[in-house]
Design an enzyme around this catalytic site. Structure first.
Site, PDB file in Angstrom:
ATOM      1  N   ASP A  30      78.835  32.280  26.704  1.00 20.60           N
ATOM      2  CA  ASP A  30      78.877  30.970  26.054  1.00 20.60           C
ATOM      3  C   ASP A  30      78.078  31.023  24.753  1.00 20.60           C
ATOM      4  O   ASP A  30      77.079  31.745  24.658  1.00 20.60           O
ATOM      5  CB  ASP A  30      78.249  29.892  26.971  1.00 20.60           C
ATOM      6  N   ASP A  73      69.342  25.522  23.716  1.00 15.82           N
ATOM      7  CA  ASP A  73      69.399  26.453  24.861  1.00 15.82           C
ATOM      8  C   ASP A  73      68.212  27.403  24.798  1.00 15.82           C
ATOM      9  O   ASP A  73      67.539  27.662  25.806  1.00 15.82           O
ATOM     10  CB  ASP A  73      70.671  27.322  24.792  1.00 15.82           C
ATOM     11  N   GLU A  78      70.252  31.550  32.923  1.00 13.48           N
ATOM     12  CA  GLU A  78      71.556  31.630  32.263  1.00 13.48           C
ATOM     13  C   GLU A  78      71.413  32.240  30.873  1.00 13.48           C
ATOM     14  O   GLU A  78      72.334  32.885  30.373  1.00 13.48           O
ATOM     15  CB  GLU A  78      72.195  30.248  32.141  1.00 13.48           C
ATOM     16  N   GLU A  79      70.277  32.059  30.263  1.00 11.38           N
ATOM     17  CA  GLU A  79      70.106  32.490  28.878  1.00 11.38           C
ATOM     18  C   GLU A  79      69.555  33.909  28.749  1.00 11.38           C
ATOM     19  O   GLU A  79      69.317  34.362  27.627  1.00 11.38           O
ATOM     20  CB  GLU A  79      69.185  31.506  28.134  1.00 11.38           C
ATOM     21  N   ASP A 131      69.102  27.289  35.172  1.00  7.87           N
ATOM     22  CA  ASP A 131      69.898  27.010  33.977  1.00  7.87           C
ATOM     23  C   ASP A 131      69.028  26.036  33.186  1.00  7.87           C
ATOM     24  O   ASP A 131      68.952  24.852  33.523  1.00  7.87           O
ATOM     25  CB  ASP A 131      71.241  26.364  34.344  1.00  7.87           C
ATOM     26  N   LEU A 173      69.218  24.653  30.276  1.00  4.56           N
ATOM     27  CA  LEU A 173      69.865  23.521  29.608  1.00  4.56           C
ATOM     28  C   LEU A 173      71.332  23.472  30.007  1.00  4.56           C
ATOM     29  O   LEU A 173      72.190  24.114  29.393  1.00  4.56           O
ATOM     30  CB  LEU A 173      69.730  23.638  28.085  1.00  4.56           C
ATOM     31  N   ASP A 174      71.593  22.702  31.038  1.00  5.87           N
ATOM     32  CA  ASP A 174      72.954  22.550  31.532  1.00  5.87           C
ATOM     33  C   ASP A 174      73.697  21.526  30.667  1.00  5.87           C
ATOM     34  O   ASP A 174      73.128  20.497  30.293  1.00  5.87           O
ATOM     35  CB  ASP A 174      72.891  22.063  32.981  1.00  5.87           C
ATOM     36  N   GLU A 205      73.143  27.602  39.183  1.00  6.54           N
ATOM     37  CA  GLU A 205      73.806  26.293  39.110  1.00  6.54           C
ATOM     38  C   GLU A 205      74.201  25.835  40.515  1.00  6.54           C
ATOM     39  O   GLU A 205      73.742  24.800  40.994  1.00  6.54           O
ATOM     40  CB  GLU A 205      75.028  26.351  38.179  1.00  6.54           C
TER      41      GLU A 205
END
Ligand code: AFP
Length: 334
Positions: A64, A70, A93-94, A114, A116-117, A278
């Site tokens: 993404d 983020d 996630e990052e 995560d 910043l969802d 998530e």
């Protein structure tokens, strides 16, 4: 739902006192989570004014596009947990790989997050979230966080999310009820506003990105047809509610009942959402509130992660609708 003056920190300490064997370490991590959430709420609130909108020009490990927020959110969460010395590693996630923080004796926890969802909502003043799951490591002294989180060794101890919406709301559970705290910006405190949240057995809304519905399993299309077909007895049709932020859509289902789904489609043959940071944390929350979370075929808590960024299909929310979806998938009928 106001319950007057119980701060997040006091609530966490009272939870801890229910466990005479507790070391206070998990409490310290939850307090840090609250601290990171306050920083994020502040920066998200003023992002447009301080140049924090837009892309950084790179993609994150799951492909993404990475937004400036983020990166800021990830740095904030990592920093908050690193300070404690209680966390061995962070799956985010990052971050491409597990971030190893400490292998010292007291670093008995692993954080999956995560940070910043829903980051496609950043530049349009839409709802955002932070998702977290906290795991206790096994007894081995070998510091191999990735194997521990992918194996059966690590045990989920707490999970929750922060929703940055019209207010900032932090929801957490350590397995004894699910509790929500609203940030009082003037006091700078999270105050208990949603005590012991219970997910209604059934709801009136569904959340899904229907753009790829033609690519879904035919029985899932039948499920959506069923939900949207009028029937007074079963209180159909269901209304569609979809924000593009899992936390916001899930929060609606948790509080009012309903179902969120992100199934496999042509672009996401294994589903889009990530198991470890998530689906699993939100499944832990929803199940402790009386709801249900599955891939459509298997409970999320029974899925064994094979890689840290693994994706899975997700159906989550009220037990009635999630079970109904599972039945449709299996049989094509309610
Ligand atoms: P990010 O966390 O990368 O912003 O993704 C958001 C998300 O994982 C989840 O919060 C949304 O429900 C879903 O993706 C939205 O995906 P679509 O844009 O494909 O509907």
């Amino acid at each position: 739902m106001s319950t007057g003056g119980v701060t997040l920190n006091r609530h966490i300490l009272e939870e801890e006192q229910r466990h005479p064997e507790a070391t206070g370490h998990l409490s310290a991590l939850l307090v840090q989570l609250g601290f990171a959430a306050k920083i994020l709420a502040r920066e998200i609130g003023r992002a447009a004014l301080v140049g924090k909108f837009g892309l950084v020009g790179e993609k994150n490990p799951t492909g993404d596009s990475q937004k400036k927020l983020d990166v800021f959110a990830n740095d904030t969460v990592v920093e908050a947990f690193a300070q404690t010395g209680l966390v061995a590693g962070i799956v985010s996630e990052e971050l491409d790989e597990v971030k190893i923080l400490s292998c010292e004796g007291k670093a008995r926890y692993i954080l999956c997050t995560d940070p910043l969802d829903g980051s496609s909502n950043t530049d349009i003043n839409g709802a955002l979230g932070t998702i977290f799951g906290i795991y206790r490591r096994g007894t081995s002294d070998r510091c191999d966080v990735q194997s521990e989180i992918l194996g059966q060794d690590a045990q989920q101890m707490a999970a929750g999310y922060v929703m940055y919406g019209t207010s900032t709301l932090l929801v957490y559970t350590c397995g004894h009820g699910v509790h929500g705290f609203t940030l009082d910006r003037e006091l700078g405190e999270f105050l208990l506003s949603h005590d012991n949240i219970r997910c209604p057995r059934r709801g009136r809304t569904y959340s899904a990105n229907l753009a790829r519905a033609r690519e879904w399993h035919p029985n899932l299309q039948r499920f959506i047809d069923y939900l949207t077909h009028g029937n007074e007895v079963t209180k159909r049709p269901y209304s569609l509610r979809y924000t593009g932020a899992l936390v916001a859509d899930l929060h609606r289902s948790l509080v009012e009942g309903g179902v969120y789904l992100y199934p496999a489609d042509g672009g996401h043959p294994e589903g889009k959402l990530r198991l470890l940071y998530e689906c699993a944390p939100l499944a832990f929350v929803v199940e402790h509130a009386g709801g249900r979370a599955s891939t459509g075929w298997q409970l999320i808590r029974d899925v064994q992660a094979k890689s840290i960024h693994q994706r899975v299909p997700l159906v989550i929310g009220s037990s009635h609708e999630v079970a109904l979806c599972e039945r449709f998938l299996a049989t094509g009928q309610p």
